[in-house]
Design a protein around this motif. Structure first.
Motif, PDB file in Angstrom:
ATOM      1  N   VAL A 304       0.628  -1.672  -0.030  1.00 39.93           N
ATOM      2  CA  VAL A 304      -0.630   0.226   0.108  1.00 39.93           C
ATOM      3  C   VAL A 304       0.807   1.007  -0.152  1.00 39.93           C
ATOM      4  O   VAL A 304       2.468   1.477   0.569  1.00 39.93           O
ATOM      5  N   ASP A 305       0.518   2.797  -1.362  1.00 38.44           N
ATOM      6  CA  ASP A 305       1.079   3.284  -1.251  1.00 38.44           C
ATOM      7  C   ASP A 305       0.306   4.372  -0.434  1.00 38.44           C
ATOM      8  O   ASP A 305      -0.484   4.843  -1.304  1.00 38.44           O
ATOM      9  N   LEU A 306       0.209   5.304   0.676  1.00 38.77           N
ATOM     10  CA  LEU A 306      -0.819   5.820   1.522  1.00 38.77           C
ATOM     11  C   LEU A 306      -0.451   7.343   1.221  1.00 38.77           C
ATOM     12  O   LEU A 306       0.706   7.567   1.738  1.00 38.77           O
ATOM     13  N   ARG A 307      -0.377   8.127   0.687  1.00 42.89           N
ATOM     14  CA  ARG A 307       0.140   9.367   0.337  1.00 42.89           C
ATOM     15  C   ARG A 307      -1.266  10.273   0.688  1.00 42.89           C
ATOM     16  O   ARG A 307      -2.406  10.687  -0.296  1.00 42.89           O
ATOM     17  N   ASN A 308      -0.533  11.706   1.152  1.00 41.52           N
ATOM     18  CA  ASN A 308      -1.230  12.756   0.818  1.00 41.52           C
ATOM     19  C   ASN A 308      -3.531  12.899   1.537  1.00 41.52           C
ATOM     20  O   ASN A 308      -4.409  12.737   0.403  1.00 41.52           O
ATOM     21  N   THR A 328       3.911   2.460   2.249  1.00 39.60           N
ATOM     22  CA  THR A 328       4.573   3.054   2.508  1.00 39.60           C
ATOM     23  C   THR A 328       3.616   4.359   2.621  1.00 39.60           C
ATOM     24  O   THR A 328       2.714   4.852   1.902  1.00 39.60           O
ATOM     25  N   ALA A 329       3.884   4.941   3.496  1.00 41.24           N
ATOM     26  CA  ALA A 329       2.278   6.434   3.770  1.00 41.24           C
ATOM     27  C   ALA A 329       3.752   7.465   4.574  1.00 41.24           C
ATOM     28  O   ALA A 329       4.485   7.872   5.376  1.00 41.24           O
ATOM     29  N   ASP A 330       3.622   8.742   3.746  1.00 42.48           N
ATOM     30  CA  ASP A 330       4.485  10.061   3.558  1.00 42.48           C
ATOM     31  C   ASP A 330       3.104  10.700   2.598  1.00 42.48           C
ATOM     32  O   ASP A 330       2.391  10.708   2.149  1.00 42.48           O
ATOM     33  N   TYR A 331       2.897  12.350   3.602  1.00 40.14           N
ATOM     34  CA  TYR A 331       2.671  12.873   3.592  1.00 40.14           C
ATOM     35  C   TYR A 331       1.091  13.450   3.856  1.00 40.14           C
ATOM     36  O   TYR A 331       0.399  13.740   2.817  1.00 40.14           O
ATOM     37  N   ASN A 332       0.508  12.416   5.368  1.00 39.13           N
ATOM     38  CA  ASN A 332      -0.728  12.165   5.715  1.00 39.13           C
ATOM     39  C   ASN A 332      -0.468  13.219   6.374  1.00 39.13           C
ATOM     40  O   ASN A 332       0.274  13.196   7.459  1.00 39.13           O
ATOM     41  N   LEU A 333      -2.008  13.408   7.100  1.00 38.61           N
ATOM     42  CA  LEU A 333      -2.181  14.320   8.329  1.00 38.61           C
ATOM     43  C   LEU A 333      -3.488  13.565   8.735  1.00 38.61           C
ATOM     44  O   LEU A 333      -4.311  13.051   8.854  1.00 38.61           O
ATOM     45  N   TRP A 335      -5.192  13.061  12.650  1.00 36.41           N
ATOM     46  CA  TRP A 335      -6.231  13.561  14.089  1.00 36.41           C
ATOM     47  C   TRP A 335      -7.458  12.823  14.552  1.00 36.41           C
ATOM     48  O   TRP A 335      -7.844  12.833  13.523  1.00 36.41           O
ATOM     49  N   ASP A 336      -6.974  12.916  16.221  1.00 32.32           N
ATOM     50  CA  ASP A 336      -8.949  12.994  16.598  1.00 32.32           C
ATOM     51  C   ASP A 336      -8.753  11.249  16.530  1.00 32.32           C
ATOM     52  O   ASP A 336     -10.318  10.657  16.772  1.00 32.32           O
ATOM     53  N   ASN A 337      -8.650  10.780  16.563  1.00 28.47           N
ATOM     54  CA  ASN A 337      -8.484   9.439  15.886  1.00 28.47           C
ATOM     55  C   ASN A 337      -8.794   8.577  17.107  1.00 28.47           C
ATOM     56  O   ASN A 337      -7.241   8.434  18.286  1.00 28.47           O
ATOM     57  N   THR A 338      -9.457   7.863  17.755  1.00 29.18           N
ATOM     58  CA  THR A 338      -9.757   7.756  19.054  1.00 29.18           C
ATOM     59  C   THR A 338      -8.921   6.604  19.875  1.00 29.18           C
ATOM     60  O   THR A 338      -8.083   6.286  21.137  1.00 29.18           O
ATOM     61  N   GLY A 339      -8.410   5.767  18.259  1.00 25.00           N
ATOM     62  CA  GLY A 339      -7.990   4.512  19.144  1.00 25.00           C
ATOM     63  C   GLY A 339      -5.974   4.568  18.496  1.00 25.00           C
ATOM     64  O   GLY A 339      -4.994   4.069  18.835  1.00 25.00           O
ATOM     65  N   GLY A 340      -6.000   5.915  18.152  1.00 26.97           N
ATOM     66  CA  GLY A 340      -4.742   6.357  18.114  1.00 26.97           C
ATOM     67  C   GLY A 340      -4.656   6.558  16.363  1.00 26.97           C
ATOM     68  O   GLY A 340      -5.599   6.140  15.691  1.00 26.97           O
ATOM     69  N   ASP A 341      -3.244   6.306  15.605  1.00 26.82           N
ATOM     70  CA  ASP A 341      -3.296   6.987  14.418  1.00 26.82           C
ATOM     71  C   ASP A 341      -2.422   5.739  13.333  1.00 26.82           C
ATOM     72  O   ASP A 341      -3.099   5.469  12.830  1.00 26.82           O
ATOM     73  N   SER A 342      -1.423   5.306  13.553  1.00 26.66           N
ATOM     74  CA  SER A 342      -0.943   4.150  12.978  1.00 26.66           C
ATOM     75  C   SER A 342       0.298   2.949  14.027  1.00 26.66           C
ATOM     76  O   SER A 342       0.781   3.638  14.506  1.00 26.66           O
ATOM     77  N   THR A 343      -0.288   2.108  13.752  1.00 27.34           N
ATOM     78  CA  THR A 343       1.291   0.434  13.800  1.00 27.34           C
ATOM     79  C   THR A 343       2.623   1.274  13.365  1.00 27.34           C
ATOM     80  O   THR A 343       3.017   0.207  13.639  1.00 27.34           O
ATOM     81  N   GLY A 344       2.267   1.697  11.869  1.00 30.56           N
ATOM     82  CA  GLY A 344       3.601   2.060  11.269  1.00 30.56           C
ATOM     83  C   GLY A 344       3.926   3.388  11.779  1.00 30.56           C
ATOM     84  O   GLY A 344       3.665   4.150  11.896  1.00 30.56           O
ATOM     85  N   THR A 345       5.488   3.582  10.844  1.00 32.88           N
ATOM     86  CA  THR A 345       5.979   5.202  10.784  1.00 32.88           C
ATOM     87  C   THR A 345       5.388   5.768   9.902  1.00 32.88           C
ATOM     88  O   THR A 345       5.196   5.601   8.931  1.00 32.88           O
ATOM     89  N   LEU A 346       5.327   6.972  10.345  1.00 33.07           N
ATOM     90  CA  LEU A 346       4.412   7.948  10.313  1.00 33.07           C
ATOM     91  C   LEU A 346       4.716   8.320   8.414  1.00 33.07           C
ATOM     92  O   LEU A 346       3.545   8.699   7.583  1.00 33.07           O
ATOM     93  N   GLY A 347       5.815   8.556   8.788  1.00 29.02           N
ATOM     94  CA  GLY A 347       6.226   9.309   7.172  1.00 29.02           C
ATOM     95  C   GLY A 347       6.987  10.333   6.897  1.00 29.02           C
ATOM     96  O   GLY A 347       6.349  11.139   8.610  1.00 29.02           O
ATOM     97  N   ALA A 348       6.946  10.982   6.317  1.00 29.30           N
ATOM     98  CA  ALA A 348       6.919  12.924   6.005  1.00 29.30           C
ATOM     99  C   ALA A 348       5.653  13.339   6.157  1.00 29.30           C
ATOM    100  O   ALA A 348       4.439  12.547   5.879  1.00 29.30           O
TER     101      ALA A 348
END
Length: 348
Positions: A304-308, A328-333, A335-348
């Protein structure tokens, strides 16, 4: 060459055949029996109970002459076409809750600004096309029921749907559409109020594209919007909202791109986007907001390529993005996710 010349001549000689209570032909069947290849039945307003009609190697057009033309099926399928074609224009065809409306075998079916409703069959509650093309240019498909697949439509061929409305169809597989071994292109259309087990649209095809499509208020257990099984597919400029199921979009295999789309307010029993290990996906320029899931809202088990992507205000029981090794996760935002954001590196 001779066959093509004969076909062109038959179309040049096509005539309009008036059908109506005061016409020479007072029933649909009588008009069809009098028609030659390429002829157009021009049907006066009224209600026409019609038994099952069938033909081979000919193409007919049924066109409403004004508002209020309703053809009611008394046999099933109402129209059976073999190695020919059928065009339905500006009229309503009603299966009366019992009958399939159209079955095309090695035939091309066109629906243009028509209403098809209340049909029932094992596959293709309203329309079934086997080894042929289906073209929809405006039209409503409503209240179709299939006991196996394709509540409204089951198709094996090239399918193009523009400005279609699919409402309240039901089937275990493909509550609205079951597309197998076909190219499916859908634009400017809406799918709402469907119920079933797997996919409002079940796409087992070489290529499926959804552009400017709305999926809303569908209750389908697995893949409340679309299930992709293999091939190369795309969802773009679309809205998916208020759907319920174990997933919203499910890619079990193949390559999926979801771009410039909004996934919001879906109360789900699983992720909004699921990319299984055998699939790959590009998720680009999305808003994934205000969804409710017991776990992640994006399950990126495949490549998965997750961008913008805006991932915000999701009510999740785990980090909003479940990251596999292929993420691969870059340039994402986030905010306010009750269980947290990501189990991986957030990226740029």
């Amino acid at each position: 060459m001779v066959r093509m010349s004969m076909l062109l001549l038959s179309w040049c000689w096509a005539v309009d055949i008036p059908v109506g209570p005061t016409r020479t032909y007072t029933t649909i069947t009588a008009g069809l029996n009098a028609a030659n290849n390429g002829d157009v039945l021009v049907i006066d307003p009224g209600t026409y109970p019609t038994p099952d009609d069938q033909w081979s190697a000919r193409t007919f057009t049924l066109r409403g002459a004004g508002p209020g033309v309703v053809i009611e099926a008394t046999g099933s399928p109402l129209f059976r076409v073999n190695a020919g074609g059928l065009v339905l224009e500006e009229l309503t065809v009603d299966g009366m809750g019992t009958h399939q409306l159209v079955f095309g075998n090695n035939s091309d079916i066109v629906v243009r600004d028509a209403v098809l409703r209340n049909g029932q069959a094992a596959t293709g509650g309203l329309v079934e096309v086997s080894n042929g093309d289906l073209t929809v240019e405006g039209g409503t498909f409503e209240g179709g029921v299939a006991t196996v697949a394709g509540g409204a439509v089951s198709v094996r061929g090239t399918t193009s749907i523009t400005d279609g409305v699919f409402l309240g169809n039901t089937a275990p597989l493909g509550a609205a559409i079951d597309a197998d071994s076909t190219t499916l292109t859908v634009s400017g259309s809406r799918f709402s109020g469907h119920t079933g087990t797997t996919g409002t649209v079940a796409c087992a095809a070489d290529a499926c594209t959804f552009s400017s499509v709305v999926f809303d208020a569908n209750t389908v257990q697995n893949a409340a919007a679309v299930r992709f099984a293999f091939g190369t597919h795309r969802i773009e400029d679309s809205q998916l909202c208020a759907n319920e199921g174990a997933d919203l979009v499910l890619a079990t295999a193949g390559d999926l791109t979801v771009e410039r789309s909004l996934l919001f307010t879906n109360p789900l029993d699983g992720p909004a986007l699921t990319v299984e290990p055998g699939a790959s996906s590009t998720l680009l320029d999305l808003h994934v907001v205000y969804n409710q899931t017991p776990g992640a809202v994006i399950d990126a088990a495949g490549t998965v390529d997750l961008r913008n992507v805006l991932v915000a205000h999701n009510d999740t029981g785990a980090p909003a993005v479940s990251a596999g090794a292929g993420l691969t996760a870059d340039y994402n935002l986030y905010w306010d996710n009750t269980g947290g954001d990501s189990t991986g590196t957030l990226g740029a």
